[in-house]
Structures are given as C-alpha cells and as structure tokens.
Design a protein around this motif. Structure first.
Motif, short mmCIF file in Angstrom:
data_model
loop_
_atom_site.label_atom_id
_atom_site.label_comp_id
_atom_site.label_asym_id
_atom_site.label_seq_id
_atom_site.Cartn_x
_atom_site.Cartn_y
_atom_site.Cartn_z
N GLU A 28 0.83 -1.21 0.00
CA GLU A 28 0.00 0.00 0.00
C GLU A 28 0.87 1.26 0.00
O GLU A 28 0.61 2.21 -0.74
CB GLU A 28 -0.91 -0.01 1.24
CG GLU A 28 -1.78 1.22 1.38
CD GLU A 28 -2.53 1.24 2.69
OE1 GLU A 28 -2.85 2.34 3.16
OE2 GLU A 28 -2.80 0.14 3.24
N LYS A 70 2.46 1.69 -3.49
CA LYS A 70 1.49 2.17 -4.49
C LYS A 70 1.22 3.66 -4.34
O LYS A 70 1.05 4.38 -5.33
CB LYS A 70 0.18 1.40 -4.35
CG LYS A 70 0.18 0.01 -4.95
CD LYS A 70 -1.20 -0.61 -4.83
CE LYS A 70 -1.25 -1.98 -5.50
NZ LYS A 70 -2.59 -2.60 -5.38
N ASN A 71 1.21 4.11 -3.09
CA ASN A 71 0.88 5.51 -2.81
C ASN A 71 2.09 6.42 -2.72
O ASN A 71 1.97 7.58 -2.34
CB ASN A 71 0.07 5.60 -1.51
CG ASN A 71 -1.27 4.90 -1.62
OD1 ASN A 71 -1.91 4.93 -2.67
ND2 ASN A 71 -1.71 4.26 -0.54
#
Length: 245
Positions: free
Chosen positions: A202, A205-206
């Motif tokens: 996560e 991805k960010n």
C-alpha cells in the motif's frame, strides 16, 4: 619459526528486505525487491552505517523493474566491503537477519539468477574459477560458493524456542519484548502504527517511500539490538558454566 597468520577482519552486516507483492498471501510469487536495507557494523562496534539500496524512481509500480539495479548495487557493495582490509586477504562478512534463511536470502539468490547478474558482477571471479578448476562452472554453482563464504545468522531460528518452535507469530517486536522481560535486555521497542510489513504494498502504491525506509531502519535496529542481547546472554551462560565446573 612459522609466521603467525594474521586474523582476518570481520564486518558484520544486518540485512532486511522490503518487497512489493500484488497478492497478499503470494510469497515469492511476483514479489519484487524494492529495498535492501543494510546496517554495517565493524566487529568492535565502533562504527555503524545504514545503507539503503533502493530504486523508488519508477513510472509504473505494477511493472517495477528496478530490482535488477538494486541487486547489482547490493553485490557491488558487498564486494567493496570484502576488500576493505589492507592486505592480501579479504575481510570476512557476517550477515545477520530475521527469517533471512527462509525469505531474504532465498529471494535474493533466485532474483540474482533471474536477472543474469552473476556474470555481470563476478565476471573476472567466475572466469578465474573456471580456469583454476579446469572445468566449466555454472553461474548457479559459483553463486552458491560465493554465498557459502559468508557467515549467516538467522535470529528467527535462534529464537524459535521462545515461540514454542512455531514460525507463526514469530515477530521481531514480540521477541524483543520477551528478551526484555526474561533477561532485562532493555531493547527499545517502538510501537509505530501503520508500519507493519503487510502495509508495504500500500505504501509503495501511494508513493510513501519515506515510511518504507522508516520501517526498514526500525527493523534493522531491532535485529542489531536483539543480536547483541543474545550475545550477552550466551557469554553470561558460558561464564556461569565454566565457573560451576
């Protein structure tokens, strides 16, 4: 009189990988190395250096192709450490991790072969081995021999008895707390919400790269502190046994 052989210098390296995996439970399946964290310590502990090997500058996280560059830098860095000693012999390397025999090192080795890195990094060494042996040596065999020259300690294996010999639930923070409670090790355990390993995908991805590195630094610090705690315990037990006898 035979000349006394000089002891080779030992360089201690704490190792921890951060990886990106699109499927949560798919260990080793489409799993990309996004950071190799190294904490390098001289044998007397006088100097500790953090070396993050990463390549976060990428256009498409789903087709991350920076791990080959990371691995090239990793091997070049270890080769450099091996030749730090100013004499004819190389330094001895000792790599310490947590679950590194079941995860970090197997993943590094498999990715090394996948990206055809051996010939790129070890061309002269591989050529020399083939000439000296008089036989053709496969790159995988050379890689195995090279890794065999490095002392490897897996603290997860050492601490299995504190977790009833179960790998499930064997976590760095939990082991540090047990050592603090049973042996008064005074290991600082930082409770940082959101820095669990499962959050790495996560974060990646960010674009939350600083938080990935922050987790890596904390894990390496815990590995180092646990290692030194276990060494003190072992030394104390040895002294007690010798005095009793």
């Amino acid at each position: 009189m035979e000349k006394r052989r000089k002891h080779r210098e030992l360089v201690r390296i704490y190792l921890d990988l951060e990886t990106y995996r699109p499927v949560k439970k798919g260990s080793f399946i489409r799993e990309d190395i996004i950071l190799i964290g190294l904490l390098v310590e001289t044998v007397n502990g006088s100097e500790v250096i953090y070396e993050p090997l990463e390549n976060f500058e990428r256009e498409d996280v789903e087709r991350f192709n920076g791990e080959r560059e990371i691995l090239l830098r990793f091997y070049e860095y270890l080769k450099k450490l091996k030749t730090l000693e100013r004499n004819e012999e190389e330094c001895l390397l000792e790599i310490i991790g947590f679950n590194n025999l079941r995860f970090d090192i197997p993943l590094i080795v498999s990715k090394t072969l996948k990206h055809n890195i051996v010939k790129k990094v070890f061309y002269s060494e591989l050529k020399k081995e083939r000439i000296n042996s008089g036989e053709w040596m496969h790159e995988a065999d050379f890689l195995n021999k090279w890794w065999h020259s490095i002392f490897t300690i897996d603290l997860a294996q050492v601490l299995l008895s504190f977790n009833k010999f179960y790998f499930k639930g064997l976590r760095l923070e939990a082991m540090a707390k047990i050592l603090n409670e049973k042996f008064k090790c005074e290991i600082k355990v930082q409770e940082t919400p959101g820095l669990d390993g499962e959050k790495i995908a996560e974060f990646f991805k960010n674009g939350r790269f600083e938080e990935i590195e922050e987790k890596n630094v904390e894990d390496l610090r815990l590995i180092k502190d646990i290692y030194h705690c276990l060494k003190r315990i072992a030394r104390s037990l040895f002294l007690s046994s010798t005095q009793a006898s």
